[in-house]
Design a protein around this motif. Structure first.
Motif, short mmCIF file in Angstrom:
data_model
loop_
_atom_site.label_atom_id
_atom_site.label_comp_id
_atom_site.label_asym_id
_atom_site.label_seq_id
_atom_site.Cartn_x
_atom_site.Cartn_y
_atom_site.Cartn_z
N PRO A 149 32.15 35.32 46.30
CA PRO A 149 31.27 35.36 45.12
C PRO A 149 30.09 36.31 45.33
O PRO A 149 29.63 36.50 46.46
N TYR A 150 29.62 36.89 44.25
CA TYR A 150 28.45 37.76 44.29
C TYR A 150 27.21 36.93 44.58
O TYR A 150 27.06 35.81 44.10
N THR B 224 38.74 47.69 31.65
CA THR B 224 39.20 46.30 31.64
C THR B 224 40.65 46.15 32.09
O THR B 224 41.09 45.04 32.38
N ASN C 212 40.20 48.66 39.69
CA ASN C 212 40.40 47.21 39.71
C ASN C 212 41.45 46.78 40.74
O ASN C 212 41.86 45.62 40.76
N SER D 146 39.75 40.11 42.67
CA SER D 146 38.47 39.67 42.13
C SER D 146 38.60 38.24 41.65
O SER D 146 39.53 37.91 40.90
N SER E 283 36.97 37.05 39.42
CA SER E 283 36.71 37.15 37.98
C SER E 283 37.89 37.72 37.21
O SER E 283 37.82 37.87 36.00
N GLN F 239 35.02 42.96 35.62
CA GLN F 239 34.46 41.69 35.20
C GLN F 239 33.52 41.13 36.26
O GLN F 239 32.50 40.50 35.95
N TYR F 240 33.84 41.36 37.54
CA TYR F 240 32.98 40.93 38.65
C TYR F 240 31.60 41.57 38.49
O TYR F 240 30.57 40.90 38.62
N GLU G 20 30.31 42.85 35.71
CA GLU G 20 29.70 42.34 34.48
C GLU G 20 29.06 40.98 34.73
O GLU G 20 27.92 40.72 34.31
N ASP G 21 29.77 40.11 35.43
CA ASP G 21 29.23 38.78 35.75
C ASP G 21 27.97 38.90 36.61
O ASP G 21 27.00 38.16 36.41
N ARG H 203 24.33 37.58 35.53
CA ARG H 203 23.68 36.59 36.37
C ARG H 203 22.30 37.07 36.84
O ARG H 203 21.33 36.32 36.80
#
Length: 198
Positions: free
Chosen positions: A38-39, A65, A72, A83, A85, A90-91, A93-94, A98
């Motif tokens: 996780p980030y 995407t 990706n 990922s 996500s 998406q990783y 972007e999340d 956050r």
């Protein structure tokens, strides 16, 4: 200014040890897929961004995407890094949502909007030293008027090895740090700060 509590060194070392142990087990079993950790935010970078008093910002869908796009798809020798996500776009972007949420600057309905496209997303395990490189084009608009278009680069180096049982977990653990290095460059840029100012 928000006060953030950073993870204790002991817990971080224990997490890293578990990560290496699970990756070694996966490699030994012949399974060729591993999940990126996780980030975790760079709170010093966020504290500085918050001190600049940014306005409220929305985040557009990070591109590309397509899960089959080169950016990706990451390989760590014979293993594939996935990922959590779904895609690395998406990783990112999340991570953006956050981070902005941590400093109370995220609003999906805000007129100021950050759009990002990943151009380069690479991990190289090397033989002794590994490296990572990420390049992202960031566009900031407000009410359809462009305020910023700029490409940012994040890089990192990490200890690696000829042996997969050491190198692959090292590369896996390095990915969130690569994203953090990229976002640190974005958040520290005076032009980005000016573009998202209220």
């Amino acid at each position: 200014m928000a006060i953030f509590f950073r993870p204790q060194g002991v817990r971080l070392r224990a997490f890293t040890a578990r990560l290496f142990a699970s990756a070694a087990l996966v490699l030994a079993s012949g399974c060729a897929q591993l999940a990126a950790p996780p980030y975790a935010a760079d709170y010093e970078a966020l504290d500085r961004l918050e001190a600049a008093r940014p306005g409220m910002v929305a985040v557009a869908k990070v591109q590309p995407t397509d899960p089959n796009d080169k950016v990706n798809t990451l390989s760590l020798r014979r293993a594939k890094l996935l990922s959590p996500s779904g895609t690395f776009a998406q990783y990112l972007e999340d991570a953006l949502m956050r981070d902005l949420g941590e400093i109370s600057a995220y609003d999906p309905k805000a007129p100021t909007r950050i759009a990002a496209r990943i151009l380069v997303n690479e991990l190289d395990l090397g033989v002794i030293n590994g490296s990572g490189r990420m390049e992202v084009e960031v566009v900031v608009t407000r009410a359809s008027a462009q305020r910023l278009r700029k490409t940012y680069r994040g890089e990192l180096a990490f200890d690696s090895s000829y042996a997969n049982i050491v190198a692959v977990p090292a590369g896996q653990a390095a990915y969130p740090r690569l994203v953090r290095a990229l976002l640190r460059q974005v958040y520290a840029d005076p032009q980005f700060i000016a573009a998202i100012a209220p």
